[in-house]
Scaffold this motif. Structure first.
Motif, PDB file in Angstrom:
ATOM      1  N   HIS A 110      42.406  13.134  66.309  1.00  0.00           N
ATOM      2  CA  HIS A 110      42.762  12.640  67.344  1.00  0.00           C
ATOM      3  C   HIS A 110      43.569  10.888  67.935  1.00  0.00           C
ATOM      4  O   HIS A 110      43.719  10.707  68.051  1.00  0.00           O
ATOM      5  N   GLU A 111      42.566  10.437  66.360  1.00  0.00           N
ATOM      6  CA  GLU A 111      42.759   9.038  65.784  1.00  0.00           C
ATOM      7  C   GLU A 111      43.628   8.341  65.935  1.00  0.00           C
ATOM      8  O   GLU A 111      44.799   7.403  66.950  1.00  0.00           O
ATOM      9  N   ILE A 112      44.943   9.845  65.234  1.00  0.00           N
ATOM     10  CA  ILE A 112      46.372   8.886  65.237  1.00  0.00           C
ATOM     11  C   ILE A 112      46.934   9.119  66.325  1.00  0.00           C
ATOM     12  O   ILE A 112      47.981   8.657  66.815  1.00  0.00           O
ATOM     13  N   VAL A 113      46.798  10.527  67.462  1.00  0.00           N
ATOM     14  CA  VAL A 113      47.459  10.584  68.293  1.00  0.00           C
ATOM     15  C   VAL A 113      47.129   9.368  69.255  1.00  0.00           C
ATOM     16  O   VAL A 113      47.969   8.711  70.093  1.00  0.00           O
ATOM     17  N   GLU A 114      46.143   9.212  69.298  1.00  0.00           N
ATOM     18  CA  GLU A 114      45.665   7.489  70.241  1.00  0.00           C
ATOM     19  C   GLU A 114      46.097   6.171  70.104  1.00  0.00           C
ATOM     20  O   GLU A 114      46.465   5.188  70.617  1.00  0.00           O
TER      21      GLU A 114
END
Length: 400
Positions: A167-171
């Motif tokens: 999720h953090e990578i996508v953000e």
């Protein structure tokens, strides 16, 4: 009677039966001067109602009880392991004649390799003594409270840390996409000088990522992580997320990048030359000098290649020159002492390869490194074992 009215009546009854308790409560709440006890009954209603006698104990969930039990057992186990590690460390230090207080992990590894030599090929199969934190994997902290409610929003995925990372990578990727769109609307192109360079780094391997996340992941999940990181790094504005990306990168052990290639010097004849000292192999020690341009002359202790009688030693000597395609284009001078033909030829071979780095391009240096020419050979003759005829050879066993 309403619930609120019942609570007020309950509070007034407590005030009448225990006036001293209410006065203490009023002092704790810092009532303004001149306020009476009757007027303060409503203000201190919550404090009196929150007394320990009125609070019902919350039930602890079975999951939390099981976790607390396992955590207590793990803490006791780790304490025992730490104690045993300190005792073993002190014994090793006494056997090696060193101070136990200043005995480091490197000293422990050297002591074990000396006292318990092993010819096993796999390093993991050899005897070792590490700290308990390195031997036993880390355990997750409690992921839920006393009532059984999970802390993490992705608890029910089974791998909350891994999916939180995705999720953090996508953000981060979406932020960089939005930044790129804004710059394109303004007609600004990304600066090539600020492009994120990850040469010499790679994405964390699966085992190290599992250790960092304290979770086991499948191969397909690691592939998704790797693809997401590649997409993030490929952005022209990836330098904006440099701090985040570096957390999941691992430096490569690239000797050609870490060690600076020395620049050749000029001799009296105007030829370039480079000298490598302390070329070691077994008990042999050599100093090698390579001059360019040359005619292919090779001098070893004042003799030519015939210094080595066996062909294997001669092939070892000429292999770096053949591999770099410089045979017949450079002159080699070597002074070697100690050891036998195999050790001396190995020492000269490594010295020649290290010298040739100064006369070839970076691509050839990397190719030589992959071929093992730039790696020191630390192998030594294995010592004889007590109760054996040799290092590996055993005495003949006879039943009678």
């Amino acid at each position: 009677m309403s619930k609120t009215m019942a609570l007020r009546v309950f509070g007034l009854n407590l005030v009448k039966t225990n006036r001293s308790l209410l006065q203490n409560a009023c002092k704790a709440t810092a009532l303004p001067a001149g306020q009476t006890v009757a007027e303060a009954s409503y203000a201190t209603e919550v404090t009196v109602h929150a007394s320990p006698a009125a609070i019902q104990k919350q039930k602890v969930s079975k999951a939390m009880k099981a976790y607390l039990k396992r955590a207590t057992e793990h803490d006791e186990f780790m304490k025992t392991q730490h104690l045993e590690f300190q005792i073993g460390k002190r014994h090793l230090a006494n056997m090696m004649g060193a101070d136990a207080e200043t005995f480091t992990q490197e000293d422990i590894d050297e002591a074990i390799s000396y006292l318990f030599p092993s010819g096993l090929y796999d390093p993991k199969a050899r005897p070792a003594m590490k700290t308990p934190e390195e031997v036993f994997p880390a355990r997750k902290a409690a992921e839920f409270d006393e009532t059984g409610r999970p802390f993490h929003s992705m608890f029910y995925t089974g791998k909350p840390n891994f999916f939180q990372l995705l999720h953090e990578i996508v953000e981060e990727t979406n932020k960089l996409y939005e930044l790129e769109e804004r710059m394109l609307r303004r007609g600004i192109k990304p600066d090539e000088n600020q492009k994120l360079e990850i040469a010499g780094f790679q994405v964390l391997p699966k085992d190290q990522l599992e250790t960092q996340l304290v979770e086991s992941i499948a191969d397909i999940e690691y592939t998704n992580f790797s693809n997401s990181m590649d997409r993030l790094i490929a952005s022209p504005y990836a330098y904006k997320s440099k701090a985040f990306i570096e957390r999941y990168l691992k430096p490569l052990m690239d000797q050609s990048k870490q060690l600076e290639v020395p620049k050749p010097k000029i001799d009296e004849q105007g030829r370039q030359y480079i000298t490598t000292y302390e070329c070691l192999r077994k008990t042999a020690r050599a100093d090698v000098t390579v001059r360019m341009p040359g005619t292919g002359k090779i001098s070893i202790n004042g003799q030519d290649v015939s210094y080595f009688e066996d062909e294997n030693s001669r092939e070892q000597l000429l292999f770096p020159l053949n591999y770099s395609e410089l045979l017949g284009k450079v002159d080699v001078e070597a002074n070697v002492e100690g050891g036998g033909p195999s050790g001396q030829s190995g020492a000269i071979r490594w010295g020649i390869a290290m010298c040739l780095r100064s006369f070839v391009d970076q691509e050839m240096i990397e190719s030589m490194r992959l071929a093992g020419l730039l790696t020191r050979d630390y192998r030594r003759r294995e010592r004889k074992k007590f109760g054996q005829e040799g290092a590996r050879r055993k005495y003949t066993w006879k039943k009678r």
